[in-house]
Design a protein around this motif. Structure first.
Motif, PDB file in Angstrom:
ATOM      1  N   TRP A 161      54.236  75.784 122.792  1.00  0.00           N
ATOM      2  CA  TRP A 161      52.803  75.525 122.637  1.00  0.00           C
ATOM      3  C   TRP A 161      52.323  75.900 121.241  1.00  0.00           C
ATOM      4  CZ3 TRP A 161      50.510  74.069 127.361  1.00  0.00           C
ATOM      5  CH2 TRP A 161      51.230  74.375 128.518  1.00  0.00           C
ATOM      6  N   LYS A 162      51.305  75.222 120.782  1.00  0.00           N
ATOM      7  CA  LYS A 162      50.623  75.615 119.543  1.00  0.00           C
ATOM      8  C   LYS A 162      49.715  76.807 119.819  1.00  0.00           C
ATOM      9  CE  LYS A 162      47.812  73.906 115.762  1.00  0.00           C
ATOM     10  NZ  LYS A 162      47.099  72.756 115.197  1.00  0.00           N
ATOM     11  N   ASP A 163      48.991  76.759 120.925  1.00  0.00           N
ATOM     12  CA  ASP A 163      48.089  77.834 121.347  1.00  0.00           C
ATOM     13  C   ASP A 163      48.533  78.320 122.713  1.00  0.00           C
ATOM     14  OD1 ASP A 163      46.175  77.569 119.115  1.00  0.00           O
ATOM     15  OD2 ASP A 163      45.729  75.626 120.026  1.00  0.00           O
ATOM     16  N   MET A 164      48.331  79.606 122.965  1.00  0.00           N
ATOM     17  CA  MET A 164      48.744  80.165 124.251  1.00  0.00           C
ATOM     18  C   MET A 164      47.871  79.608 125.375  1.00  0.00           C
ATOM     19  SD  MET A 164      50.696  81.946 126.146  1.00  0.00           S
ATOM     20  CE  MET A 164      51.666  83.014 125.124  1.00  0.00           C
ATOM     21  N   PRO A 165      48.495  78.995 126.394  1.00  0.00           N
ATOM     22  CA  PRO A 165      47.718  78.485 127.531  1.00  0.00           C
ATOM     23  C   PRO A 165      47.418  79.614 128.515  1.00  0.00           C
ATOM     24  CG  PRO A 165      50.016  78.116 127.922  1.00  0.00           C
ATOM     25  CD  PRO A 165      49.912  78.745 126.542  1.00  0.00           C
ATOM     26  N   GLU A 166      46.619  79.308 129.512  1.00  0.00           N
ATOM     27  CA  GLU A 166      46.481  80.235 130.631  1.00  0.00           C
ATOM     28  C   GLU A 166      47.821  80.264 131.355  1.00  0.00           C
ATOM     29  OE1 GLU A 166      43.153  79.960 133.255  1.00  0.00           O
ATOM     30  OE2 GLU A 166      41.911  79.078 131.675  1.00  0.00           O
ATOM     31  N   ILE A 167      48.238  81.435 131.746  1.00  0.00           N
ATOM     32  CA  ILE A 167      49.549  81.547 132.383  1.00  0.00           C
ATOM     33  C   ILE A 167      49.422  82.162 133.764  1.00  0.00           C
ATOM     34  CG2 ILE A 167      50.853  81.621 130.237  1.00  0.00           C
ATOM     35  CD1 ILE A 167      51.043  84.660 130.613  1.00  0.00           C
ATOM     36  N   GLY A 168      50.371  81.812 134.610  1.00  0.00           N
ATOM     37  CA  GLY A 168      50.420  82.350 135.956  1.00  0.00           C
ATOM     38  C   GLY A 168      51.049  83.730 135.980  1.00  0.00           C
ATOM     39  N   ARG A 169      50.929  84.359 137.097  1.00  0.00           N
ATOM     40  CA  ARG A 169      51.419  85.726 137.270  1.00  0.00           C
ATOM     41  C   ARG A 169      52.927  85.850 137.086  1.00  0.00           C
ATOM     42  NH1 ARG A 169      51.272  89.407 142.447  1.00  0.00           N
ATOM     43  NH2 ARG A 169      52.312  87.600 143.290  1.00  0.00           N
ATOM     44  N   HIS A 170      53.676  84.799 137.417  1.00  0.00           N
ATOM     45  CA  HIS A 170      55.131  84.866 137.347  1.00  0.00           C
ATOM     46  C   HIS A 170      55.694  84.203 136.095  1.00  0.00           C
ATOM     47  CE1 HIS A 170      55.253  86.600 141.310  1.00  0.00           C
ATOM     48  NE2 HIS A 170      54.464  85.643 141.745  1.00  0.00           N
ATOM     49  N   THR A 171      54.820  83.776 135.213  1.00  0.00           N
ATOM     50  CA  THR A 171      55.254  83.125 133.973  1.00  0.00           C
ATOM     51  C   THR A 171      55.499  84.175 132.907  1.00  0.00           C
ATOM     52  OG1 THR A 171      53.977  81.139 134.482  1.00  0.00           O
ATOM     53  CG2 THR A 171      54.561  81.482 132.173  1.00  0.00           C
ATOM     54  N   GLN A 172      56.635  84.063 132.223  1.00  0.00           N
ATOM     55  CA  GLN A 172      56.899  84.932 131.072  1.00  0.00           C
ATOM     56  C   GLN A 172      56.425  84.194 129.831  1.00  0.00           C
ATOM     57  OE1 GLN A 172      58.194  88.248 130.721  1.00  0.00           O
ATOM     58  NE2 GLN A 172      57.318  87.795 128.715  1.00  0.00           N
ATOM     59  N   ALA A 173      55.576  84.835 129.064  1.00  0.00           N
ATOM     60  CA  ALA A 173      55.072  84.260 127.817  1.00  0.00           C
ATOM     61  C   ALA A 173      55.696  84.996 126.641  1.00  0.00           C
ATOM     62  CB  ALA A 173      53.553  84.377 127.766  1.00  0.00           C
ATOM     63  N   TYR A 174      55.859  84.263 125.540  1.00  0.00           N
ATOM     64  CA  TYR A 174      56.475  84.806 124.337  1.00  0.00           C
ATOM     65  C   TYR A 174      55.730  84.314 123.096  1.00  0.00           C
ATOM     66  CZ  TYR A 174      60.620  84.873 127.465  1.00  0.00           C
ATOM     67  OH  TYR A 174      61.497  85.051 128.494  1.00  0.00           O
ATOM     68  N   ARG A 175      55.942  85.026 122.025  1.00  0.00           N
ATOM     69  CA  ARG A 175      55.577  84.536 120.700  1.00  0.00           C
ATOM     70  C   ARG A 175      56.825  83.889 120.087  1.00  0.00           C
ATOM     71  NH1 ARG A 175      50.742  86.403 119.078  1.00  0.00           N
ATOM     72  NH2 ARG A 175      49.952  88.262 120.132  1.00  0.00           N
ATOM     73  N   VAL A 176      56.615  82.807 119.356  1.00  0.00           N
ATOM     74  CA  VAL A 176      57.714  82.154 118.647  1.00  0.00           C
ATOM     75  C   VAL A 176      57.707  82.695 117.228  1.00  0.00           C
ATOM     76  CG1 VAL A 176      58.661  79.958 117.835  1.00  0.00           C
ATOM     77  CG2 VAL A 176      57.522  80.080 120.068  1.00  0.00           C
ATOM     78  N   GLY A 177      58.776  83.406 116.864  1.00  0.00           N
ATOM     79  CA  GLY A 177      58.879  83.970 115.519  1.00  0.00           C
ATOM     80  C   GLY A 177      59.481  83.002 114.508  1.00  0.00           C
ATOM     81  N   HIS A 178      60.344  82.124 114.992  1.00  0.00           N
ATOM     82  CA  HIS A 178      60.984  81.103 114.154  1.00  0.00           C
ATOM     83  C   HIS A 178      61.495  80.030 115.096  1.00  0.00           C
ATOM     84  CE1 HIS A 178      63.090  79.411 110.694  1.00  0.00           C
ATOM     85  NE2 HIS A 178      64.102  79.196 111.498  1.00  0.00           N
ATOM     86  N   LEU A 179      61.569  78.819 114.567  1.00  0.00           N
ATOM     87  CA  LEU A 179      62.115  77.708 115.330  1.00  0.00           C
ATOM     88  C   LEU A 179      63.158  77.016 114.479  1.00  0.00           C
ATOM     89  CD1 LEU A 179      61.574  76.292 118.087  1.00  0.00           C
ATOM     90  CD2 LEU A 179      60.107  74.718 116.842  1.00  0.00           C
ATOM     91  N   SER A 180      64.410  77.096 114.914  1.00  0.00           N
ATOM     92  CA  SER A 180      65.491  76.375 114.248  1.00  0.00           C
ATOM     93  C   SER A 180      65.618  75.010 114.919  1.00  0.00           C
ATOM     94  CB  SER A 180      66.810  77.131 114.356  1.00  0.00           C
ATOM     95  OG  SER A 180      66.794  78.286 113.552  1.00  0.00           O
ATOM     96  N   LEU A 181      65.686  73.973 114.105  1.00  0.00           N
ATOM     97  CA  LEU A 181      65.746  72.615 114.620  1.00  0.00           C
ATOM     98  C   LEU A 181      67.057  71.954 114.299  1.00  0.00           C
ATOM     99  CD1 LEU A 181      62.122  71.589 113.661  1.00  0.00           C
ATOM    100  CD2 LEU A 181      62.952  72.301 115.902  1.00  0.00           C
ATOM    101  N   ALA A 182      67.317  70.837 114.980  1.00  0.00           N
ATOM    102  CA  ALA A 182      68.541  70.054 114.786  1.00  0.00           C
ATOM    103  C   ALA A 182      68.619  69.556 113.352  1.00  0.00           C
ATOM    104  CB  ALA A 182      68.555  68.874 115.742  1.00  0.00           C
ATOM    105  N   GLN A 183      69.818  69.172 112.962  1.00  0.00           N
ATOM    106  CA  GLN A 183      70.010  68.554 111.647  1.00  0.00           C
ATOM    107  C   GLN A 183      69.254  67.234 111.622  1.00  0.00           C
ATOM    108  OE1 GLN A 183      74.273  68.238 111.347  1.00  0.00           O
ATOM    109  NE2 GLN A 183      74.484  70.319 110.582  1.00  0.00           N
ATOM    110  N   PRO A 184      68.636  66.925 110.489  1.00  0.00           N
ATOM    111  CA  PRO A 184      67.907  65.654 110.410  1.00  0.00           C
ATOM    112  C   PRO A 184      68.828  64.453 110.490  1.00  0.00           C
ATOM    113  CG  PRO A 184      67.762  66.898 108.337  1.00  0.00           C
ATOM    114  CD  PRO A 184      68.558  67.710 109.308  1.00  0.00           C
TER     115      PRO A 184
END
Length: 184
Positions: A161-184
């Motif tokens: 997500w770009k912005d944190m959504p509302e989450i349910g009680r059993h959902t684990q939420a995280y911050r994304v510190g870095h995103l490695s992507l596939a080779q172009p």
């Protein structure tokens, strides 16, 4: 495709800036790794978004199983296990992976692990999970991965997500510190 996640639960008083620094320094090393769809470097701080623990828990989408194997057998994973210990590595057969061209804007992630009822119609579940992943993408999610694991009969729903959504009680939420992507 294979989805994969391992995690480390860290002490309540752990200095999470160590994890932030590790992500910043090590994250770019997997950019363009062969057979990688993406790697989301994830962390959660105790108390943030309902997290009960301090966590470091990267999530991977592999285009081919060889990518996961090469990573797990490689020096990066060896260094990680030397620093944090030998984790349980969870894997799921991917039913649907829907990825937005805007994936690089991901700042948050959510993950749900769902138990599959015995003798549930797997084809129906796969269709429903795939439809939900596609609908999430249409609603603005940056990546939506659904899969299942037939040893424990669990399903995973992972979203970026770009912005944190509302989450349910059993959902684990995280911050994304870095995103490695596939080779172009």
């Amino acid at each position: 495709m294979i989805a994969m996640q391992y995690g480390f639960t860290l002490p309540a008083d752990y200095d999470m800036s160590i994890i932030d620094r590790r992500i910043r320094d090590k994250g770019p090393l997997l950019d363009g790794f062969p057979n990688l769809g993406f790697k989301a470097y994830l962390s959660a701080r105790k108390g943030d978004f309902g997290s009960r623990d301090n966590l470091y828990a990267p999530f991977y989408l592999w285009q081919k199983p060889e990518g996961a194997s090469d990573f797990l057998c490689g020096p990066g994973f060896q260094a990680l296990t030397g620093a944090f210990g030998w984790p349980r590595v969870n894997t799921w057969i991917v039913w649907q992976a829907a990825i937005s061209p805007e994936i690089a804007a991901a700042a948050f992630a959510t993950r749900d692990i769902l138990q599959t009822e015995p003798y549930a119609p797997l084809a129906d579940l796969r269709r429903a999970e795939s439809a939900e992943a596609e609908a999430d993408l249409a609603a603005g999610v940056l990546a939506s991965v659904s899969g299942f694991e037939p040893t424990t009969w669990t399903r995973v729903r992972f979203r970026l997500w770009k912005d944190m959504p509302e989450i349910g009680r059993h959902t684990q939420a995280y911050r994304v510190g870095h995103l490695s992507l596939a080779q172009p």
